[in-house]
Design an enzyme around this catalytic site. Sequence first.
Site, PDB file in Angstrom:
ATOM      1  N   THR A   1       1.767  17.795  41.521  1.00  0.00           N
ATOM      2  CA  THR A   1       2.913  17.597  40.633  1.00  0.00           C
ATOM      3  C   THR A   1       4.225  17.708  41.390  1.00  0.00           C
ATOM      4  O   THR A   1       4.306  18.370  42.438  1.00  0.00           O
ATOM      5  CB  THR A   1       2.888  18.665  39.515  1.00  0.00           C
ATOM      6  OG1 THR A   1       4.100  18.612  38.768  1.00  0.00           O
ATOM      7  CG2 THR A   1       2.763  20.066  40.095  1.00  0.00           C
ATOM      8  N   ASP A   2       5.282  17.102  40.827  1.00  0.00           N
ATOM      9  CA  ASP A   2       6.613  17.260  41.420  1.00  0.00           C
ATOM     10  C   ASP A   2       7.202  18.632  41.148  1.00  0.00           C
ATOM     11  O   ASP A   2       8.201  19.021  41.764  1.00  0.00           O
ATOM     12  CB  ASP A   2       7.561  16.170  40.925  1.00  0.00           C
ATOM     13  CG  ASP A   2       7.762  16.155  39.414  1.00  0.00           C
ATOM     14  OD1 ASP A   2       7.110  16.956  38.706  1.00  0.00           O
ATOM     15  OD2 ASP A   2       8.564  15.326  38.932  1.00  0.00           O
ATOM     16  N   GLU A   3       6.579  19.391  40.253  1.00  0.00           N
ATOM     17  CA  GLU A   3       7.132  20.706  39.913  1.00  0.00           C
ATOM     18  C   GLU A   3       7.056  21.693  41.077  1.00  0.00           C
ATOM     19  O   GLU A   3       7.732  22.724  41.058  1.00  0.00           O
ATOM     20  CB  GLU A   3       6.445  21.268  38.673  1.00  0.00           C
ATOM     21  CG  GLU A   3       6.703  20.428  37.433  1.00  0.00           C
ATOM     22  CD  GLU A   3       6.374  21.146  36.138  1.00  0.00           C
ATOM     23  OE1 GLU A   3       6.537  22.379  36.086  1.00  0.00           O
ATOM     24  OE2 GLU A   3       5.965  20.477  35.177  1.00  0.00           O
TER      25      GLU A   3
ATOM     26  N   TYR B   1       2.651  28.110  36.800  1.00  0.00           N
ATOM     27  CA  TYR B   1       1.938  26.828  36.958  1.00  0.00           C
ATOM     28  C   TYR B   1       2.317  26.149  38.266  1.00  0.00           C
ATOM     29  O   TYR B   1       1.453  25.795  39.080  1.00  0.00           O
ATOM     30  CB  TYR B   1       2.247  25.894  35.791  1.00  0.00           C
ATOM     31  CG  TYR B   1       1.930  24.447  36.101  1.00  0.00           C
ATOM     32  CD1 TYR B   1       0.626  24.055  36.392  1.00  0.00           C
ATOM     33  CD2 TYR B   1       2.938  23.479  36.137  1.00  0.00           C
ATOM     34  CE1 TYR B   1       0.332  22.728  36.705  1.00  0.00           C
ATOM     35  CE2 TYR B   1       2.644  22.151  36.442  1.00  0.00           C
ATOM     36  CZ  TYR B   1       1.348  21.783  36.719  1.00  0.00           C
ATOM     37  OH  TYR B   1       1.066  20.481  37.037  1.00  0.00           O
TER      38      TYR B   1
ATOM     39  N   LYS C   1       0.086  25.343  41.733  1.00  0.00           N
ATOM     40  CA  LYS C   1      -0.111  24.008  42.290  1.00  0.00           C
ATOM     41  C   LYS C   1       0.434  23.925  43.715  1.00  0.00           C
ATOM     42  O   LYS C   1      -0.156  23.249  44.571  1.00  0.00           O
ATOM     43  CB  LYS C   1       0.552  22.956  41.400  1.00  0.00           C
ATOM     44  CG  LYS C   1      -0.143  22.744  40.069  1.00  0.00           C
ATOM     45  CD  LYS C   1      -1.580  22.250  40.234  1.00  0.00           C
ATOM     46  CE  LYS C   1      -1.639  20.833  40.779  1.00  0.00           C
ATOM     47  NZ  LYS C   1      -3.062  20.330  40.810  1.00  0.00           N
TER      48      LYS C   1
END
Length: 354
Positions: free
Chosen positions: A133-135, A158, A162
């Site tokens: 993810t870009d998060e 989260y 990741k």
Amino acid sequence: MRIIVTGGAGFIGSALVRYLVLERNYEVLNIDLLTYAGNLSSLDALSDKKNYQFLQASICDRAAMESAVNEFKPDRIMHLAAESHVDRSITGAADFIQTNIVGTFTLLEAARGYWEGQEGAARENFRFLHVSTDEVYGSLGADDLFKETTAYDPSSPYSASKASSDHLAISWHRTYGLPVIISNCSNNYGPYHYPEKLIPLTILNALFEKSLPIYGKGDNVRDWLYVDDHVNALDMIVERGRPGEAYNVGGRNERANIDVVRQICQELDKLRPQSFRYETLIEFVTDRPGHDARYAIDATKLETELGWRARETFDSGILKTVQWYLDNKWWWEPLLQKYSGHRLGLIPEKPETE
């Protein structure tokens, strides 16, 4: 081509499995534990396909993963299985640590053991795609874009889990030579999306004339990527991407959350008109803890190296999405028995002490 997809009963995973089985005619083994967001009804179209298999198992189960990999003998593993909802990670981080970090480690080890036992073309052509993810990059300012070289700066349990799994994946390439590729995508949307996320939650709450909650002022910006565009990118990345590299996948469709909700309301006004305008249901609520201000992907590497382009604009994609939810009550109605649209991610107040 034989492919293992983990998390293939989830939102992005099921779209990927449908594409690989129906469009590419690959042999696919879908491994999914079927936690709350896993939904086999998303794969009903594959029920009679001989090139599709399903295994209910946890990616944290070392014996099950080794058995599955060694018996199926995949040419590729596409790893999507993850706990993925930021709000749930705020109040239940343990599941995210276990699945996203320990599960990824377990799968990497199972893949490494299998790959090291291969010879010739089977060893040379094997690929492990870790879908992220870009998060992991944290929050952007007003003008920046996330590049593959952007430093990691996760804000939530989260995104931290990741980020950890990304580091594990690339280290298995650098240390053991396992041909790992990483992809980092922006916010996905489209059909078969579990209703706790912003877009499906807004659509379904509106249909039931419930309030449409917007965190803070609604000015948090996300880059929106239609799920079928993402699936197409993943197929390109695992086929032609370079091992040891990361590829950012974004739709170049930045929208503030309030604008996303308003556009959904406007589509519903046209497709399912009522005596009121759906925008009147919008309600601003207390912001999420650690809510990143803006995400935006620079997909230049993917576009120039592999020739990928997003086909859907946000306008075309959101119309397709709203229409799908209107047409497919059979899919989402059973889910509302498990999740009614209530607020998630609130940190419980500490009890008062005497």
